[in-house]
Motif scaffolding. Sequence first.
Motif, PDB file in Angstrom:
ATOM      1  N   GLY A 111      11.300  30.859  21.746  1.00  0.00           N
ATOM      2  CA  GLY A 111      10.154  31.378  22.490  1.00  0.00           C
ATOM      3  C   GLY A 111       9.579  32.658  21.936  1.00  0.00           C
ATOM      4  O   GLY A 111       8.401  32.718  21.659  1.00  0.00           O
ATOM      5  N   PHE A 112      10.400  33.677  21.735  1.00  0.00           N
ATOM      6  CA  PHE A 112       9.882  34.900  21.130  1.00  0.00           C
ATOM      7  C   PHE A 112      10.664  35.304  19.887  1.00  0.00           C
ATOM      8  O   PHE A 112      10.397  36.311  19.269  1.00  0.00           O
ATOM      9  N   PHE A 113      11.631  34.490  19.511  1.00  0.00           N
ATOM     10  CA  PHE A 113      12.323  34.668  18.243  1.00  0.00           C
ATOM     11  C   PHE A 113      12.779  33.300  17.741  1.00  0.00           C
ATOM     12  O   PHE A 113      12.833  32.338  18.503  1.00  0.00           O
ATOM     13  N   CYS A 114      13.089  33.228  16.459  1.00  0.00           N
ATOM     14  CA  CYS A 114      13.587  31.998  15.835  1.00  0.00           C
ATOM     15  C   CYS A 114      14.968  32.287  15.250  1.00  0.00           C
ATOM     16  O   CYS A 114      15.254  33.414  14.852  1.00  0.00           O
ATOM     17  N   ALA A 115      15.797  31.248  15.195  1.00  0.00           N
ATOM     18  CA  ALA A 115      17.151  31.415  14.680  1.00  0.00           C
ATOM     19  C   ALA A 115      17.549  30.195  13.864  1.00  0.00           C
ATOM     20  O   ALA A 115      17.096  29.083  14.127  1.00  0.00           O
ATOM     21  N   PHE A 122      35.099  28.082   6.634  1.00  0.00           N
ATOM     22  CA  PHE A 122      36.245  28.154   7.530  1.00  0.00           C
ATOM     23  C   PHE A 122      35.863  27.911   8.985  1.00  0.00           C
ATOM     24  O   PHE A 122      36.689  28.024   9.880  1.00  0.00           O
ATOM     25  N   GLY A 123      34.576  27.610   9.233  1.00  0.00           N
ATOM     26  CA  GLY A 123      34.108  27.338  10.589  1.00  0.00           C
ATOM     27  C   GLY A 123      33.608  28.546  11.351  1.00  0.00           C
ATOM     28  O   GLY A 123      33.241  28.433  12.518  1.00  0.00           O
ATOM     29  N   ASN A 124      33.566  29.725  10.725  1.00  0.00           N
ATOM     30  CA  ASN A 124      33.034  30.913  11.387  1.00  0.00           C
ATOM     31  C   ASN A 124      31.521  30.811  11.485  1.00  0.00           C
ATOM     32  O   ASN A 124      30.850  30.473  10.518  1.00  0.00           O
ATOM     33  N   GLY A 125      31.003  31.111  12.666  1.00  0.00           N
ATOM     34  CA  GLY A 125      29.584  30.954  12.922  1.00  0.00           C
ATOM     35  C   GLY A 125      28.741  32.159  12.556  1.00  0.00           C
ATOM     36  O   GLY A 125      29.162  33.300  12.750  1.00  0.00           O
ATOM     37  N   PHE A 126      27.550  31.881  12.032  1.00  0.00           N
ATOM     38  CA  PHE A 126      26.572  32.913  11.687  1.00  0.00           C
ATOM     39  C   PHE A 126      25.190  32.441  12.098  1.00  0.00           C
ATOM     40  O   PHE A 126      24.930  31.240  12.173  1.00  0.00           O
ATOM     41  N   GLU A 127      24.316  33.397  12.365  1.00  0.00           N
ATOM     42  CA  GLU A 127      22.913  33.104  12.625  1.00  0.00           C
ATOM     43  C   GLU A 127      22.061  34.102  11.862  1.00  0.00           C
ATOM     44  O   GLU A 127      22.467  35.254  11.687  1.00  0.00           O
ATOM     45  N   ILE A 128      20.911  33.656  11.442  1.00  0.00           N
ATOM     46  CA  ILE A 128      19.879  34.557  10.939  1.00  0.00           C
ATOM     47  C   ILE A 128      18.726  34.426  11.915  1.00  0.00           C
ATOM     48  O   ILE A 128      18.307  33.312  12.252  1.00  0.00           O
ATOM     49  N   VAL A 129      18.250  35.567  12.398  1.00  0.00           N
ATOM     50  CA  VAL A 129      17.262  35.633  13.466  1.00  0.00           C
ATOM     51  C   VAL A 129      16.041  36.407  12.984  1.00  0.00           C
ATOM     52  O   VAL A 129      16.173  37.377  12.235  1.00  0.00           O
ATOM     53  N   SER A 130      14.855  35.974  13.427  1.00  0.00           N
ATOM     54  CA  SER A 130      13.634  36.737  13.162  1.00  0.00           C
ATOM     55  C   SER A 130      12.794  36.779  14.427  1.00  0.00           C
ATOM     56  O   SER A 130      12.627  35.763  15.107  1.00  0.00           O
ATOM     57  N   TYR A 131      12.256  37.959  14.697  1.00  0.00           N
ATOM     58  CA  TYR A 131      11.366  38.151  15.843  1.00  0.00           C
ATOM     59  C   TYR A 131       9.899  38.039  15.432  1.00  0.00           C
ATOM     60  O   TYR A 131       9.021  38.276  16.250  1.00  0.00           O
ATOM     61  N   ASP A 132       9.632  37.649  14.188  1.00  0.00           N
ATOM     62  CA  ASP A 132       8.258  37.398  13.733  1.00  0.00           C
ATOM     63  C   ASP A 132       7.855  35.995  14.165  1.00  0.00           C
ATOM     64  O   ASP A 132       7.444  35.158  13.350  1.00  0.00           O
ATOM     65  N   HIS A 133       7.973  35.732  15.444  1.00  0.00           N
ATOM     66  CA  HIS A 133       7.830  34.394  16.003  1.00  0.00           C
ATOM     67  C   HIS A 133       6.461  33.774  15.741  1.00  0.00           C
ATOM     68  O   HIS A 133       6.363  32.627  15.321  1.00  0.00           O
TER      69      HIS A 133
END
Length: 152
Positions: A111-115, A122-133
């Motif tokens: 809605g106001f950001f993308c991920a 090894f199954g560890n989770g990561f996200e890259i996020v941007s608020y330039d929606h």
Amino acid sequence: MLTLGKIDHIRISVSDVPKALAWYQRVLGLAPDPRYRNLQEAPHSVWMIANPSSTVRLALYQDRGSSGASGSVAFVVSGQEFVDWIDRLAGERVVSRDGQTIARDSVKDHGFFCAIAFVDPFGNGFEIVSYDHTWLAGKLKLKIERRPAKQV
């Protein structure tokens, strides 16, 4: 060379969300951030809590299926860097938690950001996020879904 901006939030698995919310507020001074209220509902079921200046954010989610805690780290980048990271992850054949190779259609529009979410080997989770929606919605041709405001 691509670089990460800063940590956006850390995702924390908890077994009891109300108890966790009370503890994090009492002990660490982190309170629910009203900008993320829509994420508390399914399918996300995430409670974003932050310090008063929003420089520290944790994303709490209730883990019903596992006895051990798990989490993920989210980094924030600009819109163009977000697109570049998608291409980089795709080129490296990085996968999501469900084993799908990351691609431009892997973007989650919040809605106001993308991920874009992925795991290490090894199954560890990561996200890259941007608020330039707005820019990303046009660039990636995202289908913007508007939900009606929740009545209180």
